[in-house]
Design an enzyme around this catalytic site. Structure first.
Site, mmCIF file in Angstrom:
data_model
loop_
_atom_site.group_PDB
_atom_site.id
_atom_site.type_symbol
_atom_site.label_atom_id
_atom_site.label_comp_id
_atom_site.label_asym_id
_atom_site.label_seq_id
_atom_site.Cartn_x
_atom_site.Cartn_y
_atom_site.Cartn_z
ATOM 1 N N LYS A 289 -5.084 -17.183 -23.502
ATOM 2 C CA LYS A 289 -5.615 -15.817 -23.752
ATOM 3 C C LYS A 289 -6.412 -15.501 -22.661
ATOM 4 C CE LYS A 289 -5.714 -12.901 -27.547
ATOM 5 N NZ LYS A 289 -4.594 -12.524 -28.215
ATOM 6 N N THR B 105 -3.370 -18.071 -29.760
ATOM 7 C CA THR B 105 -3.980 -17.454 -28.637
ATOM 8 C C THR B 105 -5.037 -16.428 -29.207
ATOM 9 O OG1 THR B 105 -2.689 -15.479 -28.420
ATOM 10 C CG2 THR B 105 -2.275 -17.364 -26.828
ATOM 11 N N ASP B 106 -4.936 -15.993 -30.554
ATOM 12 C CA ASP B 106 -5.932 -15.219 -31.067
ATOM 13 C C ASP B 106 -6.992 -16.170 -31.639
ATOM 14 O OD1 ASP B 106 -6.467 -12.472 -32.389
ATOM 15 O OD2 ASP B 106 -6.761 -13.896 -34.275
ATOM 16 N N PHE C 162 -13.477 -4.279 18.983
ATOM 17 C CA PHE C 162 -12.237 -4.924 18.940
ATOM 18 C C PHE C 162 -11.605 -4.689 20.368
ATOM 19 C CE2 PHE C 162 -7.845 -5.772 17.078
ATOM 20 C CZ PHE C 162 -8.087 -7.023 17.116
ATOM 21 N N ARG D 297 -17.584 0.791 16.706
ATOM 22 C CA ARG D 297 -16.743 1.293 15.480
ATOM 23 C C ARG D 297 -17.298 0.781 14.413
ATOM 24 N NH1 ARG D 297 -11.483 -3.062 14.237
ATOM 25 N NH2 ARG D 297 -12.988 -4.854 14.224
ATOM 26 N N GLN E 208 -12.533 -11.509 12.217
ATOM 27 C CA GLN E 208 -12.545 -12.971 12.189
ATOM 28 C C GLN E 208 -13.704 -13.734 12.692
ATOM 29 O OE1 GLN E 208 -10.112 -11.146 13.254
ATOM 30 N NE2 GLN E 208 -7.973 -11.926 12.936
ATOM 31 N N ASN F 201 -9.775 -5.358 6.171
ATOM 32 C CA ASN F 201 -10.620 -4.458 7.317
ATOM 33 C C ASN F 201 -10.252 -3.070 6.941
ATOM 34 O OD1 ASN F 201 -11.761 -3.495 9.512
ATOM 35 N ND2 ASN F 201 -10.351 -4.306 11.127
ATOM 36 N N HIS G 119 -10.464 0.515 7.425
ATOM 37 C CA HIS G 119 -10.428 1.412 8.633
ATOM 38 C C HIS G 119 -11.117 2.708 8.386
ATOM 39 C CE1 HIS G 119 -7.850 -1.972 10.532
ATOM 40 N NE2 HIS G 119 -7.139 -1.730 9.599
#
Length: 279
Positions: free
Chosen positions: A11, A56-57, A157, A174, A217, A243, A245
């Protein structure tokens, strides 16, 4: 000739809110639970015989019933209580897994004082994935999901591969934005889950803010390293950091310059960086 391979059922998205009332304050938790069982269910697939199937109930009802009497204060402890109940009361079940997401409800501060019964919702979710085979030990993986963080400087970067298809320009200052997911495995049995989570998250946030990032990284690794240092109870941590942007808007058609002031947020497509940092 066909044969039945590995299978499981259960469930999902069983939603549960819980108030724990103390004399001086209330605690509030909101969970979404998924339970999956593995075991002797072949007859239901092959012979249409449901005699070994727990509905499942009933699993849904079990979540609520176990929560009613649970001693658990954390999602990790509740996952263990729920899984143990299902394994103990269902001899046909050989393995159980429990996943829980918890919304980050935080106590509200009113005029500088934490309110005893009022809460506000944080953005990230707390998570746990717990799995155990009958007569085996629990394997617990805790985490946080959707930790939206951003800083407006100390991110660059440069020095990357440039080929005939590269249009990205080097950046020395940035915006760095991400919606991070972190999961960690434990080196110690039965740690103080809530305290460990608090230390891991605090270490991740502190390192992100302070880090002079040369790439996602680079920052991801140092964040993971900081989490390991802050929580000796964990053996490894996996971080996923898309990332998200923010691209400098071109205002030149309007006769205006743009000294790193106006950006266009772009979350699709985005970079996807993931790694596990181990001891």
């Amino acid at each position: 000739m066909a044969r039945l391979g590995e299978n499981r059922y259960g469930k999902s998205r069983v939603r549960l809110s819980r108030i724990t009332r103390h004399a001086d304050r209330h605690e509030f938790q909101e969970w979404s639970v998924r339970v999956l069982l593995q075991g002797d269910f072949e007859s239901s697939f092959i012979e249409a015989d449901n005699s070994r199937i727990l509905p499942t109930d009933t699993m849904k009802n079990t979540v609520y019933s176990v929560a009613r009497d649970a001693k658990a204060e954390t999602i990790e402890e509740f996952a263990i209580e729920l899984g143990d109940y299902l394994l103990t009361n269902n001899p046909q079940v050989s393995k159980v897994s429990v996943e829980i997401e918890e919304k980050a409800w935080e106590r509200m501060t009113v005029e500088g004082v934490p309110d005893a019964t009022t809460f506000k919702l944080g953005l990230e979710k707390h998570t746990v994935y717990a799995i155990r085979e009958k007569n085996g030990a629990w394997s617990i993986t805790s985490g946080v999901d959707g930790m939206a963080i951003l800083k407006t400087t100390k991110s660059a970067f440069t020095g990357y591969i440039k080929d005939k298809l590269t249009t990205l320009k080097p950046a020395t200052d940035r915006i760095f934005g991400t919606s991070a997911t972190a999961t960690w495995d434990y080196a110690a049995a039965a740690p103080q889950y809530s305290a460990v989570r608090a230390r891991v998250v605090a270490a991740l946030l502190k390192e992100f803010a302070a880090h002079n990032s040369m790439s996602v990284q680079h920052t991801l690794f140092d964040m993971g390293k900081a989490a390991l240092a802050a929580a000796p109870e964990i053996a490894r941590i996996t971080l996923t950091m898309p990332n998200l942007h923010h691209l400098l808007a071109d205002l030149s058609p309007f006769g205006q310059d743009n000294p790193n002031h106006i950006f266009v947020p772009i979350d699709e497509p985005h970079g996807f960086i993931e790694a596990t940092i181990e001891r």
